[in-house]
Design a protein around this motif. Structure first.
Motif, PDB file in Angstrom:
ATOM      1  N   PRO A  48     -14.567  -6.419   4.387  1.00  0.00           N
ATOM      2  CA  PRO A  48     -14.238  -5.726   5.744  1.00  0.00           C
ATOM      3  C   PRO A  48     -12.907  -6.371   6.340  1.00  0.00           C
ATOM      4  N   ASN A  49     -12.810  -7.648   6.261  1.00  0.00           N
ATOM      5  CA  ASN A  49     -11.607  -8.348   6.828  1.00  0.00           C
ATOM      6  C   ASN A  49     -10.284  -7.916   6.366  1.00  0.00           C
ATOM      7  N   GLN A  50     -10.481  -7.927   4.963  1.00  0.00           N
ATOM      8  CA  GLN A  50      -9.331  -7.608   3.988  1.00  0.00           C
ATOM      9  C   GLN A  50      -8.939  -5.872   4.300  1.00  0.00           C
ATOM     10  N   ALA A  51      -9.880  -5.105   4.446  1.00  0.00           N
ATOM     11  CA  ALA A  51      -9.433  -3.793   4.636  1.00  0.00           C
ATOM     12  C   ALA A  51      -8.887  -3.405   5.834  1.00  0.00           C
ATOM     13  N   SER A  52      -9.603  -4.397   6.974  1.00  0.00           N
ATOM     14  CA  SER A  52      -8.934  -3.976   8.107  1.00  0.00           C
ATOM     15  C   SER A  52      -7.390  -4.814   8.487  1.00  0.00           C
ATOM     16  N   PHE A  53      -7.140  -5.853   7.602  1.00  0.00           N
ATOM     17  CA  PHE A  53      -5.727  -6.640   7.632  1.00  0.00           C
ATOM     18  C   PHE A  53      -4.872  -5.495   6.887  1.00  0.00           C
ATOM     19  N   LEU A  54      -5.201  -5.001   5.982  1.00  0.00           N
ATOM     20  CA  LEU A  54      -4.463  -3.822   5.185  1.00  0.00           C
ATOM     21  C   LEU A  54      -4.133  -2.833   6.187  1.00  0.00           C
ATOM     22  N   LYS A  55      -5.156  -1.951   6.852  1.00  0.00           N
ATOM     23  CA  LYS A  55      -4.972  -1.088   7.605  1.00  0.00           C
ATOM     24  C   LYS A  55      -3.942  -1.359   8.711  1.00  0.00           C
ATOM     25  N   GLU A  56      -4.309  -2.605   9.409  1.00  0.00           N
ATOM     26  CA  GLU A  56      -3.412  -2.868  10.557  1.00  0.00           C
ATOM     27  C   GLU A  56      -2.040  -3.180  10.008  1.00  0.00           C
ATOM     28  N   SER A  57      -1.679  -3.818   8.814  1.00  0.00           N
ATOM     29  CA  SER A  57      -0.334  -3.776   8.382  1.00  0.00           C
ATOM     30  C   SER A  57       0.331  -2.439   8.241  1.00  0.00           C
ATOM     31  N   ILE A  58      -0.418  -1.354   7.653  1.00  0.00           N
ATOM     32  CA  ILE A  58       0.201  -0.153   7.436  1.00  0.00           C
ATOM     33  C   ILE A  58       0.544   0.429   8.885  1.00  0.00           C
ATOM     34  N   ASN A  59      -0.762   0.626   9.747  1.00  0.00           N
ATOM     35  CA  ASN A  59      -0.437   1.278  11.122  1.00  0.00           C
ATOM     36  C   ASN A  59       0.439   0.853  11.944  1.00  0.00           C
ATOM     37  N   GLU A  60       0.719  -0.639  11.894  1.00  0.00           N
ATOM     38  CA  GLU A  60       1.877  -1.302  12.818  1.00  0.00           C
ATOM     39  C   GLU A  60       3.234  -1.641  12.130  1.00  0.00           C
ATOM     40  N   ASP A  61       3.272  -0.973  10.885  1.00  0.00           N
ATOM     41  CA  ASP A  61       4.535  -1.252  10.212  1.00  0.00           C
ATOM     42  C   ASP A  61       4.754  -2.690  10.223  1.00  0.00           C
ATOM     43  N   SER A  62       3.960  -3.649   9.848  1.00  0.00           N
ATOM     44  CA  SER A  62       4.229  -5.056  10.179  1.00  0.00           C
ATOM     45  C   SER A  62       5.029  -5.537   8.732  1.00  0.00           C
ATOM     46  N   ASP A  63       5.471  -6.816   8.959  1.00  0.00           N
ATOM     47  CA  ASP A  63       6.005  -7.318   8.128  1.00  0.00           C
ATOM     48  C   ASP A  63       5.553  -7.279   6.474  1.00  0.00           C
ATOM     49  N   TRP A  64       4.098  -7.095   6.637  1.00  0.00           N
ATOM     50  CA  TRP A  64       3.522  -6.982   5.391  1.00  0.00           C
ATOM     51  C   TRP A  64       3.328  -5.524   4.808  1.00  0.00           C
ATOM     52  N   ALA A  65       3.772  -4.589   5.428  1.00  0.00           N
ATOM     53  CA  ALA A  65       3.764  -3.182   5.032  1.00  0.00           C
ATOM     54  C   ALA A  65       4.166  -2.785   3.798  1.00  0.00           C
ATOM     55  N   GLU A  66       5.429  -3.366   3.599  1.00  0.00           N
ATOM     56  CA  GLU A  66       6.040  -3.075   2.320  1.00  0.00           C
ATOM     57  C   GLU A  66       5.197  -3.590   1.024  1.00  0.00           C
ATOM     58  N   LEU A  67       4.776  -4.838   1.270  1.00  0.00           N
ATOM     59  CA  LEU A  67       4.088  -5.353   0.030  1.00  0.00           C
ATOM     60  C   LEU A  67       2.788  -4.601  -0.064  1.00  0.00           C
ATOM     61  N   VAL A  68       2.168  -4.330   1.309  1.00  0.00           N
ATOM     62  CA  VAL A  68       0.581  -3.566   0.891  1.00  0.00           C
ATOM     63  C   VAL A  68       1.365  -2.202   0.267  1.00  0.00           C
ATOM     64  N   ASP A  69       2.199  -1.491   0.674  1.00  0.00           N
ATOM     65  CA  ASP A  69       2.639  -0.425  -0.174  1.00  0.00           C
ATOM     66  C   ASP A  69       2.825  -0.530  -1.585  1.00  0.00           C
ATOM     67  N   GLN A  70       3.725  -1.623  -1.918  1.00  0.00           N
ATOM     68  CA  GLN A  70       3.812  -1.925  -3.411  1.00  0.00           C
ATOM     69  C   GLN A  70       2.414  -2.212  -4.222  1.00  0.00           C
ATOM     70  N   LEU A  71       1.645  -3.055  -3.516  1.00  0.00           N
ATOM     71  CA  LEU A  71       0.150  -3.217  -3.902  1.00  0.00           C
ATOM     72  C   LEU A  71      -0.607  -1.822  -4.292  1.00  0.00           C
ATOM     73  N   ALA A  72      -0.358  -0.847  -3.262  1.00  0.00           N
ATOM     74  CA  ALA A  72      -1.065   0.521  -3.674  1.00  0.00           C
ATOM     75  C   ALA A  72      -0.476   0.993  -4.664  1.00  0.00           C
ATOM     76  N   VAL A  73       0.806   1.177  -4.898  1.00  0.00           N
ATOM     77  CA  VAL A  73       1.441   1.495  -6.233  1.00  0.00           C
ATOM     78  C   VAL A  73       0.928   0.820  -7.501  1.00  0.00           C
ATOM     79  N   LEU A  74       1.013  -0.222  -7.447  1.00  0.00           N
ATOM     80  CA  LEU A  74       0.399  -1.227  -8.563  1.00  0.00           C
ATOM     81  C   LEU A  74      -1.129  -0.582  -8.728  1.00  0.00           C
ATOM     82  N   LEU A  75      -1.887  -0.378  -7.736  1.00  0.00           N
ATOM     83  CA  LEU A  75      -3.227  -0.220  -8.282  1.00  0.00           C
ATOM     84  C   LEU A  75      -3.440   1.233  -8.650  1.00  0.00           C
ATOM     85  N   ARG A  76      -2.335   2.273  -8.387  1.00  0.00           N
ATOM     86  CA  ARG A  76      -2.545   3.679  -8.675  1.00  0.00           C
ATOM     87  C   ARG A  76      -2.049   3.922 -10.275  1.00  0.00           C
ATOM     88  N   ALA A  77      -1.258   2.556 -10.686  1.00  0.00           N
ATOM     89  CA  ALA A  77      -0.471   3.003 -11.987  1.00  0.00           C
ATOM     90  C   ALA A  77      -1.343   3.091 -13.137  1.00  0.00           C
TER      91      ALA A  77
END
Length: 77
Positions: A48-77
């Protein structure tokens, strides 16, 4: 003040509390999949805490958002 380097996948894995060596990242990506259309934070393998961090990173367009997006792409490949 957060001084974490937000430019490397290893940093994101450390932030998520996961092993961050290149081998561990490759193993994680090869053993976890994200179905098309599923938001990264909705994947069943996150704590739950990991999912929350990922969601907040995307929603707030934080400094982490780009890496979270990259991870999503890797997990879909």
């Amino acid at each position: 003040m957060d001084t974490t380097d937000h430019s490397h996948m290893a940093s994101l894995f450390e932030q998520l509390g996961l092993s961050a060596s290149n081998e561990d990242i490759e193993r994680f990506v090869s053993t976890h999949r994200l179905d098309a259309g599923v938001a990264i934070e909705k994947a069943p393998f996150w704590k739950p805490n990991q999912a929350s961090f990922l969601k907040e990173s995307i929603n707030e367009d934080s400094d982490w958002a780009e890496l979270v997006d990259q991870l999503a792409v890797l997990l879909r490949a």
